[in-house]
Write a protein that holds these residues in place. Sequence first.
Motif, PDB file in Angstrom:
ATOM      1  N   PHE A   1       0.582  -1.060  -0.756  1.00  0.00           N
ATOM      2  CA  PHE A   1      -0.166   0.527  -0.046  1.00  0.00           C
ATOM      3  C   PHE A   1       1.126   0.960   0.189  1.00  0.00           C
ATOM      4  O   PHE A   1       0.655   2.485  -0.892  1.00  0.00           O
ATOM      5  CB  PHE A   1      -0.990  -0.135   1.167  1.00  0.00           C
ATOM      6  CG  PHE A   1      -1.822   1.682   1.504  1.00  0.00           C
ATOM      7  CD1 PHE A   1      -2.867   1.129   0.643  1.00  0.00           C
ATOM      8  CD2 PHE A   1      -1.337   2.165   2.044  1.00  0.00           C
ATOM      9  CE1 PHE A   1      -3.787   2.251   0.639  1.00  0.00           C
ATOM     10  CE2 PHE A   1      -2.079   2.863   2.780  1.00  0.00           C
ATOM     11  CZ  PHE A   1      -3.474   3.336   1.135  1.00  0.00           C
ATOM     12  N   HIS A   2       1.756   1.291   1.100  1.00  0.00           N
ATOM     13  CA  HIS A   2       2.641   2.401   0.950  1.00  0.00           C
ATOM     14  C   HIS A   2       3.571   2.544  -0.421  1.00  0.00           C
ATOM     15  O   HIS A   2       3.582   3.558  -0.570  1.00  0.00           O
ATOM     16  CB  HIS A   2       3.213   2.288   1.787  1.00  0.00           C
ATOM     17  CG  HIS A   2       3.340   2.058   3.484  1.00  0.00           C
ATOM     18  ND1 HIS A   2       2.176   2.627   3.860  1.00  0.00           N
ATOM     19  CD2 HIS A   2       2.607   1.289   3.453  1.00  0.00           C
ATOM     20  CE1 HIS A   2       2.008   2.658   5.043  1.00  0.00           C
ATOM     21  NE2 HIS A   2       1.750   1.511   5.843  1.00  0.00           N
TER      22      HIS A   2
ATOM     23  N   LYS B   1       2.404   1.631  -3.264  1.00  0.00           N
ATOM     24  CA  LYS B   1       1.290   2.710  -4.401  1.00  0.00           C
ATOM     25  C   LYS B   1       0.861   3.464  -3.836  1.00  0.00           C
ATOM     26  O   LYS B   1       0.676   4.339  -5.304  1.00  0.00           O
ATOM     27  CB  LYS B   1       0.305   1.793  -4.300  1.00  0.00           C
ATOM     28  CG  LYS B   1       0.792   0.402  -4.701  1.00  0.00           C
ATOM     29  CD  LYS B   1      -0.495  -0.270  -5.550  1.00  0.00           C
ATOM     30  CE  LYS B   1      -0.377  -1.910  -5.180  1.00  0.00           C
ATOM     31  NZ  LYS B   1      -1.955  -3.232  -5.466  1.00  0.00           N
ATOM     32  N   TYR B   2       0.104   4.644  -2.465  1.00  0.00           N
ATOM     33  CA  TYR B   2       0.211   5.041  -2.676  1.00  0.00           C
ATOM     34  C   TYR B   2       0.257   6.949  -1.209  1.00  0.00           C
ATOM     35  O   TYR B   2       0.542   7.180  -1.548  1.00  0.00           O
ATOM     36  CB  TYR B   2      -1.529   4.635  -1.517  1.00  0.00           C
ATOM     37  CG  TYR B   2      -2.350   4.083  -2.869  1.00  0.00           C
ATOM     38  CD1 TYR B   2      -3.096   4.512  -4.260  1.00  0.00           C
ATOM     39  CD2 TYR B   2      -2.110   3.048  -1.955  1.00  0.00           C
ATOM     40  CE1 TYR B   2      -3.205   3.564  -5.041  1.00  0.00           C
ATOM     41  CE2 TYR B   2      -3.261   2.210  -3.372  1.00  0.00           C
ATOM     42  CZ  TYR B   2      -3.343   1.872  -4.554  1.00  0.00           C
ATOM     43  OH  TYR B   2      -4.618   1.562  -4.958  1.00  0.00           O
ATOM     44  N   GLY B   3       1.747   6.134  -0.884  1.00  0.00           N
ATOM     45  CA  GLY B   3       2.293   6.748   0.078  1.00  0.00           C
ATOM     46  C   GLY B   3       2.617   8.370  -0.426  1.00  0.00           C
ATOM     47  O   GLY B   3       2.939   9.225   0.048  1.00  0.00           O
ATOM     48  N   ASN B   4       3.725   7.968  -1.844  1.00  0.00           N
ATOM     49  CA  ASN B   4       3.793   9.766  -1.711  1.00  0.00           C
ATOM     50  C   ASN B   4       2.567  10.535  -2.512  1.00  0.00           C
ATOM     51  O   ASN B   4       2.319  11.918  -2.367  1.00  0.00           O
ATOM     52  CB  ASN B   4       4.935   9.858  -3.481  1.00  0.00           C
ATOM     53  CG  ASN B   4       6.043   9.698  -3.247  1.00  0.00           C
ATOM     54  OD1 ASN B   4       6.070   9.613  -1.675  1.00  0.00           O
ATOM     55  ND2 ASN B   4       6.564   9.159  -3.933  1.00  0.00           N
ATOM     56  N   ALA B   5       1.118   9.975  -2.952  1.00  0.00           N
ATOM     57  CA  ALA B   5      -0.006  10.627  -3.213  1.00  0.00           C
ATOM     58  C   ALA B   5      -0.487  11.579  -1.913  1.00  0.00           C
ATOM     59  O   ALA B   5      -0.688  12.363  -1.481  1.00  0.00           O
ATOM     60  CB  ALA B   5      -0.939   9.633  -4.159  1.00  0.00           C
ATOM     61  N   ILE B   6      -0.647   9.902  -0.999  1.00  0.00           N
ATOM     62  CA  ILE B   6      -1.349  10.729   0.384  1.00  0.00           C
ATOM     63  C   ILE B   6      -0.645  12.120   0.450  1.00  0.00           C
ATOM     64  O   ILE B   6      -0.637  12.752   1.898  1.00  0.00           O
ATOM     65  CB  ILE B   6      -1.502   9.504   1.252  1.00  0.00           C
ATOM     66  CG1 ILE B   6      -2.454   8.093   1.303  1.00  0.00           C
ATOM     67  CG2 ILE B   6      -1.865   9.492   2.699  1.00  0.00           C
ATOM     68  CD1 ILE B   6      -2.529   6.871   1.502  1.00  0.00           C
ATOM     69  N   LEU B   7       1.141  11.639   1.405  1.00  0.00           N
ATOM     70  CA  LEU B   7       2.011  13.237   2.188  1.00  0.00           C
ATOM     71  C   LEU B   7       0.962  13.936   0.448  1.00  0.00           C
ATOM     72  O   LEU B   7       1.126  15.406   1.298  1.00  0.00           O
ATOM     73  CB  LEU B   7       2.759  12.139   1.167  1.00  0.00           C
ATOM     74  CG  LEU B   7       4.266  13.416   2.135  1.00  0.00           C
ATOM     75  CD1 LEU B   7       4.225  13.060   3.461  1.00  0.00           C
ATOM     76  CD2 LEU B   7       5.439  13.171   1.981  1.00  0.00           C
TER      77      LEU B   7
ATOM     78  N   GLY C   1      -1.416  14.850  -0.760  1.00  0.00           N
ATOM     79  CA  GLY C   1      -2.943  15.150  -0.537  1.00  0.00           C
ATOM     80  C   GLY C   1      -2.836  15.899   1.100  1.00  0.00           C
ATOM     81  O   GLY C   1      -3.378  17.302   1.540  1.00  0.00           O
ATOM     82  N   GLY C   2      -2.054  15.182   2.070  1.00  0.00           N
ATOM     83  CA  GLY C   2      -1.819  16.006   3.220  1.00  0.00           C
ATOM     84  C   GLY C   2      -1.283  17.061   3.813  1.00  0.00           C
ATOM     85  O   GLY C   2      -1.968  18.605   4.301  1.00  0.00           O
TER      86      GLY C   2
END
Length: 60
Positions: A33-34, A36-42, A44-45
């Motif tokens: 999960f991290h 795949k989506y870690g940079n996008a979530i970071l 977004g935050g």
Amino acid sequence: MLPFAKNALSRLQVRSIQQVVARQSHQKRTPNFHDKYGNAILAGGVLFCASAWTYQHKLE
């Protein structure tokens, strides 16, 4: 008898460690999960916090 048993035990342990390392090196690592989506979530935050901070300072 004791040195023989100690030597045999250490050889078994080394062989099992080598087998584990060989098995792990042949496995293909799938992204989690991290990965795949870690940079996008970071990102977004960061965007959320920056917009909330900007909104708050416009009210003052």
